[in-house]
Design a protein around this motif. Sequence first.
Motif, PDB file in Angstrom:
ATOM      1  N   ALA A 183    -103.330 -31.771 -55.379  1.00 30.13           N
ATOM      2  CA  ALA A 183    -103.326 -32.146 -53.962  1.00 30.13           C
ATOM      3  C   ALA A 183    -102.354 -31.266 -53.189  1.00 30.13           C
ATOM      4  CB  ALA A 183    -102.926 -33.609 -53.800  1.00 30.13           C
ATOM      5  N   ASP A 184    -102.701 -30.992 -51.953  1.00 24.26           N
ATOM      6  CA  ASP A 184    -101.851 -30.304 -50.987  1.00 24.26           C
ATOM      7  C   ASP A 184    -101.743 -28.806 -51.259  1.00 24.26           C
ATOM      8  OD1 ASP A 184    -100.376 -30.184 -48.650  1.00 24.26           O
ATOM      9  OD2 ASP A 184     -98.572 -31.047 -49.509  1.00 24.26           O
ATOM     10  N   LYS A 185    -100.599 -28.329 -51.775  1.00 21.11           N
ATOM     11  CA  LYS A 185    -100.376 -26.887 -51.926  1.00 21.11           C
ATOM     12  C   LYS A 185     -99.959 -26.539 -53.344  1.00 21.11           C
ATOM     13  CE  LYS A 185     -98.931 -26.378 -47.166  1.00 21.11           C
ATOM     14  NZ  LYS A 185     -97.803 -26.164 -46.268  1.00 21.11           N
ATOM     15  N   ASP A 206    -103.674 -23.549 -50.221  1.00 17.96           N
ATOM     16  CA  ASP A 206    -103.472 -24.671 -49.308  1.00 17.96           C
ATOM     17  C   ASP A 206    -104.774 -25.459 -49.221  1.00 17.96           C
ATOM     18  OD1 ASP A 206    -103.153 -26.420 -47.150  1.00 17.96           O
ATOM     19  OD2 ASP A 206    -101.887 -25.010 -46.061  1.00 17.96           O
ATOM     20  N   ARG A 213    -107.544 -31.524 -51.541  1.00 14.59           N
ATOM     21  CA  ARG A 213    -107.386 -31.329 -52.982  1.00 14.59           C
ATOM     22  C   ARG A 213    -108.261 -30.155 -53.411  1.00 14.59           C
ATOM     23  NH1 ARG A 213    -108.862 -35.824 -56.499  1.00 14.59           N
ATOM     24  NH2 ARG A 213    -110.732 -35.878 -55.255  1.00 14.59           N
ATOM     25  N   ASN A 250    -105.335 -28.174 -47.695  1.00 16.09           N
ATOM     26  CA  ASN A 250    -105.563 -28.772 -46.382  1.00 16.09           C
ATOM     27  C   ASN A 250    -106.368 -27.845 -45.481  1.00 16.09           C
ATOM     28  OD1 ASN A 250    -103.951 -31.107 -47.017  1.00 16.09           O
ATOM     29  ND2 ASN A 250    -102.193 -29.758 -46.847  1.00 16.09           N
ATOM     30  N   LYS A 286    -104.544 -35.570 -47.249  1.00 12.32           N
ATOM     31  CA  LYS A 286    -104.249 -34.285 -47.887  1.00 12.32           C
ATOM     32  C   LYS A 286    -105.481 -33.786 -48.631  1.00 12.32           C
ATOM     33  CE  LYS A 286     -99.793 -34.251 -46.992  1.00 12.32           C
ATOM     34  NZ  LYS A 286     -98.724 -33.352 -46.992  1.00 12.32           N
ATOM     35  N   CYS A 291     -97.779 -34.793 -57.232  1.00 11.78           N
ATOM     36  CA  CYS A 291     -98.705 -34.673 -56.105  1.00 11.78           C
ATOM     37  C   CYS A 291     -99.650 -35.864 -55.964  1.00 11.78           C
ATOM     38  CB  CYS A 291     -99.485 -33.360 -56.154  1.00 11.78           C
ATOM     39  SG  CYS A 291    -100.645 -33.176 -57.497  1.00 11.78           S
ATOM     40  N   GLN A 309    -100.786 -39.297 -50.350  1.00 14.78           N
ATOM     41  CA  GLN A 309    -101.539 -38.086 -50.030  1.00 14.78           C
ATOM     42  C   GLN A 309    -102.647 -38.369 -49.025  1.00 14.78           C
ATOM     43  OE1 GLN A 309    -100.737 -35.071 -50.862  1.00 14.78           O
ATOM     44  NE2 GLN A 309     -99.087 -35.629 -52.244  1.00 14.78           N
TER      45      GLN A 309
END
Length: 103
Positions: free
Chosen positions: A71-73, A7, A61, A9, A59, A51, A56
């Motif tokens: 990016a994100d998950k 993750d 990376r 984030n 978000k 992604c 984003q």
Amino acid sequence: MKAYLIDANSKTVSPVDLAGLPDIRRLIGYDSIDSDEIDASGDRLFFDESCFLRDQTGKGRFKLDNLVPVADKAVVAGSSDEGATLRDAATKLAALQQRIVWL
């Protein structure tokens, strides 16, 4: 099977249990997933294939080894046939964490 959720984030890597690709889609939050092999063990990084096409804003990376940033998950799981059949990830959590650079 044993896998890891990355993750970006929260900048965390967490162990997760999966039953199959639907669980990966649920964890990532999108149905459109792609994957790249991350080492000779057959472990793969599964990520939202769009992604960077999606908004984003805000978000996080990350970059794993020499792969393109994600990016994100994302999810790391084992596979013996390029992602079609899943198995336990061979990579250990501590080793995986050392291979990630948060962007």
